[in-house]
Write an enzyme that holds these catalytic residues in place. Structure first.
Site, PDB file in Angstrom:
ATOM      1  N   GLN A 103       0.829  -1.200   0.000  1.00  0.00           N
ATOM      2  CA  GLN A 103       0.000   0.000   0.000  1.00  0.00           C
ATOM      3  C   GLN A 103       0.859   1.243   0.000  1.00  0.00           C
ATOM      4  OE1 GLN A 103      -1.058   0.548   4.637  1.00  0.00           O
ATOM      5  NE2 GLN A 103      -1.661  -1.455   3.818  1.00  0.00           N
ATOM      6  N   HIS A 105       0.516   5.656   1.355  1.00  0.00           N
ATOM      7  CA  HIS A 105      -0.234   6.791   1.876  1.00  0.00           C
ATOM      8  C   HIS A 105       0.170   8.029   1.078  1.00  0.00           C
ATOM      9  CE1 HIS A 105      -1.158   4.022   5.036  1.00  0.00           C
ATOM     10  NE2 HIS A 105       0.080   4.012   5.469  1.00  0.00           N
ATOM     11  N   GLU A 121       4.753   8.336   8.618  1.00  0.00           N
ATOM     12  CA  GLU A 121       4.688   7.510   9.818  1.00  0.00           C
ATOM     13  C   GLU A 121       6.051   6.933  10.195  1.00  0.00           C
ATOM     14  OE1 GLU A 121       1.862   4.400   8.991  1.00  0.00           O
ATOM     15  OE2 GLU A 121       2.734   3.983   7.044  1.00  0.00           O
ATOM     16  N   HIS A 179       4.815   0.258   0.692  1.00  0.00           N
ATOM     17  CA  HIS A 179       5.211  -0.491   1.885  1.00  0.00           C
ATOM     18  C   HIS A 179       4.160  -1.516   2.300  1.00  0.00           C
ATOM     19  CE1 HIS A 179       2.621   2.683   3.641  1.00  0.00           C
ATOM     20  NE2 HIS A 179       2.348   1.774   4.560  1.00  0.00           N
ATOM     21  N   ARG A 199      -4.555   0.811  -1.299  1.00  0.00           N
ATOM     22  CA  ARG A 199      -4.099  -0.575  -1.346  1.00  0.00           C
ATOM     23  C   ARG A 199      -3.778  -0.960  -2.786  1.00  0.00           C
ATOM     24  NH1 ARG A 199      -8.625  -3.104   0.825  1.00  0.00           N
ATOM     25  NH2 ARG A 199      -8.006  -2.367   2.878  1.00  0.00           N
TER      26      ARG A 199
END
Length: 316
Positions: A103, A105, A121, A179, A199
């Protein structure tokens, strides 16, 4: 709203999320009281979102939400900090019994275009089975068209870079990094307050409806950094694991009492090993508390040999 003097660190009720890739390790290893019969993949420990709210479980602030604290008592609890409508971090424990989907972000500009939220993150490996891996970035730089072809042919997993991990390892994931978390990992995740995930590949597994879970290929293609090749695990700079405009994370070995941050600043503490105490609140591995900016007694005390922790702050 006027508030009595805060005398202790603040603890919150965790929010448990059932996931297809989860298990029960947050109960067996971290002592969480999980709902019966469910495979729990995520424990949202600190969260301020419309759909999910941390609720204080101790002291004079009991039953107040994190959003109430952020909007009504910001200076007393958080000091001089970033100005945003909601508390800017989301902190979780992740139990990956199986691999998560490959996936991405979105970065800020892409998120604005697609109507999502940007998300950068950090992962700390709290526990890992032998051979556990993180999937991060690409094995080599690829063109968008080549990547898309691999997605359509079902071979995109061959393009992702894999890193073997052990407890104590850490990884930074800027928005745009392709990742996935490999099976056998128990992670602390500290992230931008966002819940947007695109995804790409779900390892051909079926969801609860016995159908494949939804993919978001076009959005992912707009978001992925195709020049992000073979990223490495973080190399600590002393106690500092990462310093970014969104968060600073340090790992401490707590061998003697120590002030967590100066007065006027707040910090979030995650116990990794051993046991520690702040005023009258004890933390065991996998537990968190927030040290308010106005708390007078700011010392953390080790209560067991080998105590270690993560200290999470927001740079100002």
């Amino acid at each position: 709203m006027s508030q009595p003097e805060i005398a202790s660190p603040i603890t919150f009720e965790p929010i448990f999320m059932e996931r297809i890739w989860g298990s029960r390790r947050l109960e067996s290893q971290c002592g969480k009281k999980l709902p019966a019969g469910l495979d729990i993949g995520e424990s949202w420990e600190i969260v301020d979102r419309e759909e999910a709210q941390s609720v204080v479980r101790n002291g004079l602030l009991r039953d107040r939400t994190l959003h109430e604290l952020w909007t009504c008592d910001r200076e007393a609890i958080f000091g001089k900090t970033t100005d945003s409508p909601r508390f800017p971090l989301l902190i979780k424990l992740l139990d990956a019994h199986e691999k998560l989907s490959l996936q991405v972000h979105p970065p800020k500009k892409v998120a604005e275009k697609l109507g999502g939220e940007p998300k950068t993150e950090f992962w700390y490996v709290a526990a890992a089975e032998p051979g556990a891996r993180l999937f991060v970035g690409l094995r080599k730089a690829v063109a968008r068209a080549e990547f898309e072809k691999a997605v359509r042919s079902g071979t995109v997993a061959e393009l992702v870079h894999a890193v073997l991990v052990k407890p104590g390892d850490a990884m930074f994931l800027p928005a745009g990094r392709f990742h996935a978390i490999g099976d056998g990992n128990l992670l602390v995740e500290i992230q931008q307050n966002s819940d947007t995930t695109y995804r790409v590949f779900d390892w051909n597994r079926l969801g609860d409806s016995r159908k494949p879970r939804k993919l978001h290929v076009e959005q992912a293609l707009d978001s992925i950094d195709f020049d992000d090749v073979a990223p490495k695990l973080l190399e600590p700079d002393g106690e500092t694991l990462v310093r970014h405009e969104l968060f600073e994370i340090q790992k401490w070995d707590l061998n003697e009492p120590r002030e967590i941050v100066p007065a006027g600043q707040f910090a979030i503490v995650c116990c990794l090993n051993g046991k520690l105490r702040g005023v009258d609140v004890d933390l065991l591995p996998g537990e968190f508390f927030l040290v308010p900016a106005s708390l007078k007694d700011r010392a953390l005390h080790p209560r067991a040999d080998g105590t270690s922790l993560l200290r999470i702050t927001i740079p100002v």
